[in-house]
Design a protein around this motif. Sequence first.
Motif, mmCIF file in Angstrom:
data_model
loop_
_atom_site.group_PDB
_atom_site.id
_atom_site.type_symbol
_atom_site.label_atom_id
_atom_site.label_comp_id
_atom_site.label_asym_id
_atom_site.label_seq_id
_atom_site.Cartn_x
_atom_site.Cartn_y
_atom_site.Cartn_z
ATOM 1 N N THR A 1 0.850 -1.184 0.000
ATOM 2 C CA THR A 1 0.000 0.000 0.000
ATOM 3 C C THR A 1 0.884 1.231 0.000
ATOM 4 N N MET A 2 0.666 2.110 -0.966
ATOM 5 C CA MET A 2 1.539 3.259 -1.139
ATOM 6 C C MET A 2 1.400 4.272 -0.005
ATOM 7 N N HIS A 3 0.163 4.525 0.406
ATOM 8 C CA HIS A 3 -0.095 5.573 1.394
ATOM 9 C C HIS A 3 -0.880 4.989 2.567
ATOM 10 N N ASP A 4 -0.337 5.090 3.771
ATOM 11 C CA ASP A 4 -1.020 4.593 4.961
ATOM 12 C C ASP A 4 -2.166 5.497 5.395
ATOM 13 N N ASP A 5 -1.965 6.801 5.296
ATOM 14 C CA ASP A 5 -2.941 7.784 5.762
ATOM 15 C C ASP A 5 -3.894 8.138 4.617
ATOM 16 N N PRO A 6 -5.179 7.915 4.794
ATOM 17 C CA PRO A 6 -6.138 8.200 3.721
ATOM 18 C C PRO A 6 -6.090 9.644 3.223
ATOM 19 N N GLY A 7 -5.702 10.563 4.071
ATOM 20 C CA GLY A 7 -5.698 11.970 3.683
ATOM 21 C C GLY A 7 -4.343 12.513 3.308
ATOM 22 N N SER A 8 -3.349 11.659 3.147
ATOM 23 C CA SER A 8 -1.978 12.124 2.904
ATOM 24 C C SER A 8 -1.414 11.511 1.630
ATOM 25 N N HIS A 9 -0.507 12.239 0.998
ATOM 26 C CA HIS A 9 0.217 11.724 -0.164
ATOM 27 C C HIS A 9 1.596 11.202 0.232
ATOM 28 N N ARG A 10 1.863 11.170 1.518
ATOM 29 C CA ARG A 10 3.148 10.662 1.990
ATOM 30 C C ARG A 10 3.177 9.142 1.836
ATOM 31 N N PHE A 11 4.286 8.628 1.299
ATOM 32 C CA PHE A 11 4.411 7.187 1.106
ATOM 33 C C PHE A 11 4.559 6.477 2.447
ATOM 34 N N SER A 12 4.071 5.243 2.489
ATOM 35 C CA SER A 12 4.331 4.408 3.656
ATOM 36 C C SER A 12 5.836 4.206 3.782
ATOM 37 N N ALA A 13 6.293 3.884 4.991
ATOM 38 C CA ALA A 13 7.734 3.829 5.250
ATOM 39 C C ALA A 13 8.449 2.835 4.343
ATOM 40 N N PHE A 14 7.876 1.636 4.165
ATOM 41 C CA PHE A 14 8.544 0.611 3.364
ATOM 42 C C PHE A 14 8.565 0.998 1.890
ATOM 43 N N VAL A 15 7.433 1.501 1.367
ATOM 44 C CA VAL A 15 7.394 1.923 -0.035
ATOM 45 C C VAL A 15 8.363 3.076 -0.273
ATOM 46 N N ASP A 16 8.482 3.985 0.690
ATOM 47 C CA ASP A 16 9.444 5.082 0.561
ATOM 48 C C ASP A 16 10.875 4.546 0.511
ATOM 49 N N ASP A 17 11.165 3.522 1.310
ATOM 50 C CA ASP A 17 12.495 2.906 1.266
ATOM 51 C C ASP A 17 12.752 2.249 -0.094
ATOM 52 N N LEU A 18 11.751 1.574 -0.649
ATOM 53 C CA LEU A 18 11.895 0.973 -1.970
ATOM 54 C C LEU A 18 12.122 2.047 -3.031
ATOM 55 N N ASN A 19 11.356 3.122 -2.934
ATOM 56 C CA ASN A 19 11.411 4.201 -3.915
ATOM 57 C C ASN A 19 12.746 4.932 -3.902
ATOM 58 N N ASN A 20 13.411 4.929 -2.762
ATOM 59 C CA ASN A 20 14.653 5.688 -2.616
ATOM 60 C C ASN A 20 15.893 4.811 -2.490
ATOM 61 N N GLY A 21 15.750 3.539 -2.849
ATOM 62 C CA GLY A 21 16.928 2.681 -2.912
ATOM 63 C C GLY A 21 17.506 2.270 -1.581
ATOM 64 N N ARG A 22 16.704 2.340 -0.533
ATOM 65 C CA ARG A 22 17.193 1.940 0.795
ATOM 66 C C ARG A 22 16.828 0.501 1.139
ATOM 67 N N ALA A 23 16.034 -0.146 0.283
ATOM 68 C CA ALA A 23 15.607 -1.512 0.551
ATOM 69 C C ALA A 23 15.303 -2.211 -0.758
ATOM 70 N N ALA A 24 15.369 -3.537 -0.714
ATOM 71 C CA ALA A 24 14.958 -4.380 -1.848
ATOM 72 C C ALA A 24 13.645 -5.067 -1.497
ATOM 73 N N TYR A 25 12.824 -5.316 -2.527
ATOM 74 C CA TYR A 25 11.615 -6.109 -2.328
ATOM 75 C C TYR A 25 11.983 -7.541 -2.728
ATOM 76 N N ARG A 26 12.378 -8.317 -1.751
ATOM 77 C CA ARG A 26 12.964 -9.631 -2.001
ATOM 78 C C ARG A 26 11.892 -10.682 -2.249
ATOM 79 N N ARG A 27 12.250 -11.657 -3.057
ATOM 80 C CA ARG A 27 11.387 -12.827 -3.223
ATOM 81 C C ARG A 27 11.295 -13.580 -1.907
ATOM 82 N N ARG A 28 10.198 -14.301 -1.753
ATOM 83 C CA ARG A 28 9.981 -15.038 -0.504
ATOM 84 C C ARG A 28 10.896 -16.241 -0.417
#
Length: 259
Positions: A232-259
């Motif tokens: 889920t991109m946005h946790d807060d229904p009224g905000s455009h701020r990315f959720s913490a994990f999606v923001d990390d993916l978007n900014n190269g701080r994390a990988a979305y690894r296969r299970r």
Amino acid sequence: MSAPSSETIDAFHRGRFHLVQPKGRGHRAGMDAMLLASLVDASGPFRLADLGAGAGAAGLAGAARLEGAEGTLVERSPEMADYARKSLALADNSHLSSRANVVEADVTLTGKARVAAGLADDSFDHVIMNPPFNDAGDRRTPDALKAEAHAMTDGLFEAWIRTAGAIMVPGGQLSLIARPQSIAEIIAACGKRFGGLEITPLYPRAGESAVRVLVTAIKGSRARLELRAPLTMHDDPGSHRFSAFVDDLNNGRAAYRRR
């Protein structure tokens, strides 16, 4: 650092790399490319091909996050391939330029023509792609450069995934981002070439419909398909701020690894 009025130089991953892009026309790279790059996870040296790379956003994002990556940016449009070359020539990308190159070629080439263009069989460990996603029935943009990047044709996934299977080593990983409406075509195109599909729907907010799917698969695998928990991109229904994990993916701080 400045650019001609017809183009921009844009920072990604909080300034870890930059991209030269056309201004006011053509496809402008954004979150889709960054999420696509996040699907690549590897330790040690490996070869990465970005099919339909445009100015090189996803391929360079993968190389910026993973020091062992050697990236090949594959782009059909001479103009967009030139933007990718300009991106590699930036002083701010000097840490990447020795690990990346541009191949100007049509992804749908086959056989000897594909090999002659610089895409040899069994050459890459990871292949990533963000194919054109607009259906033929969608309203066409008057921007010819953008239309070329966005316009889907019949059999597109079959052609692109066929090329991915040909240029990838056995056991290599295919990663792509697409519209949810393309799931059936993607699964069919993977066929017997790729197995172990993992599909993750991406939702803007809870309760809304998915806008993208993230797909990974392994060449030659016989593992069954898995539908993963959504992002889920946005946790807060009224905000455009990315959720913490999606923001990390978007900014190269994390990988979305296969299970």
